[in-house]
Motif scaffolding. Structure first.
Motif, PDB file in Angstrom:
ATOM      1  N   ASN A 288       0.833  -1.247   0.074  1.00  0.00           N
ATOM      2  CA  ASN A 288      -0.079   0.037   0.163  1.00  0.00           C
ATOM      3  C   ASN A 288       0.707   1.225  -0.056  1.00  0.00           C
ATOM      4  OD1 ASN A 288      -2.173  -1.690   0.006  1.00  0.00           O
ATOM      5  ND2 ASN A 288      -2.663  -1.367   2.306  1.00  0.00           N
ATOM      6  N   ASP A 289       2.125   1.220   0.185  1.00  0.00           N
ATOM      7  CA  ASP A 289       3.017   2.426   0.074  1.00  0.00           C
ATOM      8  C   ASP A 289       4.482   2.030  -0.470  1.00  0.00           C
ATOM      9  OD1 ASP A 289       3.966   4.737   0.685  1.00  0.00           O
ATOM     10  OD2 ASP A 289       4.537   4.323   2.545  1.00  0.00           O
ATOM     11  N   LEU A 290       4.144   1.688  -1.650  1.00  0.00           N
ATOM     12  CA  LEU A 290       5.510   1.463  -2.398  1.00  0.00           C
ATOM     13  C   LEU A 290       6.631   2.806  -2.459  1.00  0.00           C
ATOM     14  CD1 LEU A 290       4.161  -0.807  -5.292  1.00  0.00           C
ATOM     15  CD2 LEU A 290       5.492  -1.572  -3.285  1.00  0.00           C
ATOM     16  N   PRO A 291       5.955   3.774  -2.605  1.00  0.00           N
ATOM     17  CA  PRO A 291       6.934   4.975  -2.710  1.00  0.00           C
ATOM     18  C   PRO A 291       7.685   5.004  -1.340  1.00  0.00           C
ATOM     19  CG  PRO A 291       4.951   5.517  -3.804  1.00  0.00           C
ATOM     20  CD  PRO A 291       4.707   4.088  -2.928  1.00  0.00           C
ATOM     21  N   GLY A 292       6.808   5.071  -0.192  1.00  0.00           N
ATOM     22  CA  GLY A 292       7.388   5.337   0.942  1.00  0.00           C
ATOM     23  C   GLY A 292       8.059   4.115   1.812  1.00  0.00           C
ATOM     24  N   SER A 293       7.389   3.312   2.161  1.00  0.00           N
ATOM     25  CA  SER A 293       7.878   2.168   3.035  1.00  0.00           C
ATOM     26  C   SER A 293       8.927   1.277   2.212  1.00  0.00           C
ATOM     27  CB  SER A 293       6.839   1.158   3.590  1.00  0.00           C
ATOM     28  OG  SER A 293       6.136   0.626   2.396  1.00  0.00           O
ATOM     29  N   ALA A 294       8.879   1.193   0.777  1.00  0.00           N
ATOM     30  CA  ALA A 294       9.640   0.363  -0.040  1.00  0.00           C
ATOM     31  C   ALA A 294      10.733   1.118  -0.651  1.00  0.00           C
ATOM     32  CB  ALA A 294       8.890  -0.540  -0.933  1.00  0.00           C
ATOM     33  N   GLY A 295      10.922   2.384  -0.284  1.00  0.00           N
ATOM     34  CA  GLY A 295      12.129   3.006  -0.885  1.00  0.00           C
ATOM     35  C   GLY A 295      11.859   3.359  -2.380  1.00  0.00           C
ATOM     36  N   ARG A 296      10.953   4.010  -2.726  1.00  0.00           N
ATOM     37  CA  ARG A 296      10.652   4.300  -4.074  1.00  0.00           C
ATOM     38  C   ARG A 296      10.766   3.226  -5.313  1.00  0.00           C
ATOM     39  NH1 ARG A 296      10.093   9.237  -5.849  1.00  0.00           N
ATOM     40  NH2 ARG A 296       8.376   8.052  -7.214  1.00  0.00           N
ATOM     41  N   LEU A 297      10.077   1.919  -4.556  1.00  0.00           N
ATOM     42  CA  LEU A 297      10.109   0.655  -5.337  1.00  0.00           C
ATOM     43  C   LEU A 297       9.208   0.899  -6.417  1.00  0.00           C
ATOM     44  CD1 LEU A 297      11.540  -2.062  -5.112  1.00  0.00           C
ATOM     45  CD2 LEU A 297       9.405  -2.850  -4.146  1.00  0.00           C
ATOM     46  N   ASP A 298       8.114   1.782  -6.195  1.00  0.00           N
ATOM     47  CA  ASP A 298       7.336   2.247  -7.312  1.00  0.00           C
ATOM     48  C   ASP A 298       7.966   2.542  -8.462  1.00  0.00           C
ATOM     49  OD1 ASP A 298       8.100   4.631  -5.820  1.00  0.00           O
ATOM     50  OD2 ASP A 298       6.580   5.688  -7.295  1.00  0.00           O
ATOM     51  N   ILE A 299       9.239   3.263  -8.542  1.00  0.00           N
ATOM     52  CA  ILE A 299       9.675   3.614 -10.104  1.00  0.00           C
ATOM     53  C   ILE A 299      10.337   2.187 -10.562  1.00  0.00           C
ATOM     54  CG2 ILE A 299      11.962   4.769 -10.603  1.00  0.00           C
ATOM     55  CD1 ILE A 299      11.574   6.597  -8.352  1.00  0.00           C
ATOM     56  N   LEU A 300      10.808   1.498  -9.659  1.00  0.00           N
ATOM     57  CA  LEU A 300      11.240  -0.022 -10.363  1.00  0.00           C
ATOM     58  C   LEU A 300      10.419  -0.555 -10.886  1.00  0.00           C
ATOM     59  CD1 LEU A 300      14.290  -0.720  -7.777  1.00  0.00           C
ATOM     60  CD2 LEU A 300      14.375   0.516  -9.636  1.00  0.00           C
ATOM     61  N   CYS A 301       9.266  -0.724  -9.986  1.00  0.00           N
ATOM     62  CA  CYS A 301       8.062  -1.359 -10.845  1.00  0.00           C
ATOM     63  C   CYS A 301       7.817  -0.845 -12.067  1.00  0.00           C
ATOM     64  CB  CYS A 301       6.823  -1.368  -9.708  1.00  0.00           C
ATOM     65  SG  CYS A 301       7.145  -2.281  -8.309  1.00  0.00           S
ATOM     66  N   ARG A 302       7.582   0.263 -12.285  1.00  0.00           N
ATOM     67  CA  ARG A 302       7.218   1.074 -13.552  1.00  0.00           C
ATOM     68  C   ARG A 302       8.238   0.810 -14.572  1.00  0.00           C
ATOM     69  NH1 ARG A 302       5.462   4.894  -9.961  1.00  0.00           N
ATOM     70  NH2 ARG A 302       7.239   6.693 -10.573  1.00  0.00           N
ATOM     71  N   CYS A 303       9.429   0.595 -13.996  1.00  0.00           N
ATOM     72  CA  CYS A 303      10.659   0.191 -15.036  1.00  0.00           C
ATOM     73  C   CYS A 303      10.505  -1.188 -15.658  1.00  0.00           C
ATOM     74  CB  CYS A 303      11.973   0.480 -14.424  1.00  0.00           C
ATOM     75  SG  CYS A 303      12.408   2.135 -14.308  1.00  0.00           S
ATOM     76  N   VAL A 304       9.964  -1.804 -14.797  1.00  0.00           N
ATOM     77  CA  VAL A 304       9.724  -3.113 -15.025  1.00  0.00           C
ATOM     78  C   VAL A 304       8.594  -3.524 -16.041  1.00  0.00           C
ATOM     79  CG1 VAL A 304       8.921  -5.634 -14.565  1.00  0.00           C
ATOM     80  CG2 VAL A 304      10.789  -4.516 -13.311  1.00  0.00           C
ATOM     81  N   THR A 305       7.640  -2.641 -15.974  1.00  0.00           N
ATOM     82  CA  THR A 305       6.422  -2.624 -16.940  1.00  0.00           C
ATOM     83  C   THR A 305       6.768  -1.948 -18.287  1.00  0.00           C
ATOM     84  OG1 THR A 305       4.875  -2.235 -15.181  1.00  0.00           O
ATOM     85  CG2 THR A 305       4.022  -1.697 -17.332  1.00  0.00           C
ATOM     86  N   SER A 306       7.669  -1.064 -18.054  1.00  0.00           N
ATOM     87  CA  SER A 306       8.067  -0.389 -19.515  1.00  0.00           C
ATOM     88  C   SER A 306       8.800  -1.228 -20.453  1.00  0.00           C
ATOM     89  CB  SER A 306       8.762   0.885 -19.112  1.00  0.00           C
ATOM     90  OG  SER A 306       7.767   1.829 -18.609  1.00  0.00           O
ATOM     91  N   ALA A 307       9.736  -1.916 -19.333  1.00  0.00           N
ATOM     92  CA  ALA A 307      10.770  -2.826 -20.192  1.00  0.00           C
ATOM     93  C   ALA A 307       9.887  -3.943 -20.901  1.00  0.00           C
ATOM     94  CB  ALA A 307      11.703  -3.441 -19.011  1.00  0.00           C
ATOM     95  N   PHE A 308       8.882  -4.817 -20.357  1.00  0.00           N
ATOM     96  CA  PHE A 308       8.576  -5.921 -20.744  1.00  0.00           C
ATOM     97  C   PHE A 308       7.234  -5.762 -21.304  1.00  0.00           C
ATOM     98  CE2 PHE A 308      11.530  -7.427 -17.414  1.00  0.00           C
ATOM     99  CZ  PHE A 308      12.304  -8.115 -18.117  1.00  0.00           C
ATOM    100  N   CYS A 309       6.253  -4.893 -21.004  1.00  0.00           N
ATOM    101  CA  CYS A 309       4.815  -4.963 -21.102  1.00  0.00           C
ATOM    102  C   CYS A 309       4.594  -4.398 -22.640  1.00  0.00           C
ATOM    103  CB  CYS A 309       3.994  -4.321 -20.114  1.00  0.00           C
ATOM    104  SG  CYS A 309       4.059  -5.357 -18.629  1.00  0.00           S
TER     105      CYS A 309
END
Lengths: 199, 199
Positions: free
Chosen positions: A20-41
């Motif tokens: 529920n808080d990828l930017p905060g509690s996961a240290g901007r993991l939201d950025i890496l998730c979007r990178c994965v989507t852009s790379a593969f999808c």
């Protein structure tokens, strides 16, 4: 093969964060998730000829292999859940590389390890605002790009990357995932034009 | 002004969905969230010269105005929360357009309403795989693009859009948000090149 090495300077090293808080509690993991989507999808499919290395705090390396990848959806949260599973698998088996779900591998690793995996077979470029415009280069088929999350490259990373050519994607400073989308499009168009010329 | 009109064919019309499941319970609202991020978010800032119209099931229109926009972060969940707030505001005030948070407006509206708002001042293009390659066109400054979510344009939408030129972004079928990123990059590069030529 197209490879993207993405540096996550503050990304979580353990799975104890909330989706529920990828930017905060996961240290901007939201950025890496979007990178994965852009790379593969693609619109209705996965780019199989792609490899992604996510380097977390220069300590862990998550490798995503398009040819084997399963269960990847384009939304951030489900990608975050896959990365969380990888971190959990590493916690349970910290000594060796482990495949946490099909096509996702995790091990200890830093930027030099990522570079070592690609630099023999692929031409490595660094995506950087001060680089040469990407449109001026005839990019090879076997190519790897290094890029950073929301933080600038750190001095030790700059030192490791100083011998690779820098490419810029345009006059604006962009998010890492947007850079990957633009690189793919540049390569798609160039390869299509070449094929058309050869016919 | 750069405008993007995005058709969300199954997007939720009411706020009773969970942010934990934007793809499912909110009818692929994740796609529209990523479109908003691509349209507005630069690495460290917001594109102020952008307008986005999200058309939900051809019944509701959410307008996001770059010049006034606040509280927008690049992650999907927080954008989903802003859109959920808009849907809640509409539920409470269904008869008129209302600004739910700074720069986000919601009202009843369908594709013709979105087109009516832009077509006098802006040249309208439809992003479509079968269009003319975008690189062949000198795009104007005042420009609007219509694109669809994961569904094809419906027959009634095709009829409304048949008189506008179609532009293609490359040989692969891409996600809507990736299309917006590529369009911005194309415009950024063209405008930068023009400015450089004029100096």
């Amino acid at each position: 093969m197209r490879t993207f090495i993405v540096l996550g300077h503050r990304a979580a090293l353990t799975p104890d964060f909330t989706l529920n808080d990828l930017p905060g509690s996961a240290g901007r993991l939201d950025i890496l998730c979007r990178c994965v989507t852009s790379a593969f999808c693609l619109s209705h499919g996965i780019r199989r000829d792609v490899m992604v290395y996510l380097i977390l705090q220069n300590q862990l390396m998550i490798r995503l292999e398009g040819a084997r990848l399963k269960h990847l959806n384009p939304d951030e949260r489900s990608t975050g859940a896959l990365l969380q599973k990888a971190l959990l698998a590493h916690q349970e088996h910290p000594e060796s590389e482990i495949e946490s779900t099909p096509g996702i591998f995790i091990s200890k690793g830093a930027l030099p390890d990522g570079l070592a995996r690609v630099k023999e077979k692929e031409t490595v470029y660094v995506l950087h605002e001060e680089g040469r415009p990407i449109g001026e280069i005839a990019l090879p088929q076997e190519v790897a790009f290094v890029l950073s999350d929301h933080c600038n490259f750190q001095p030790d990373e700059e030192a490791l990357l100083k011998d690779y050519s820098r490419l810029s994607l345009g006059p604006r400073s962009l998010h890492a995932d947007h850079c990957i989308t633009i690189v793919h499009n540049q390569l798609d168009r160039a390869q299509f034009a070449n094929r058309t010329l050869l016919v």
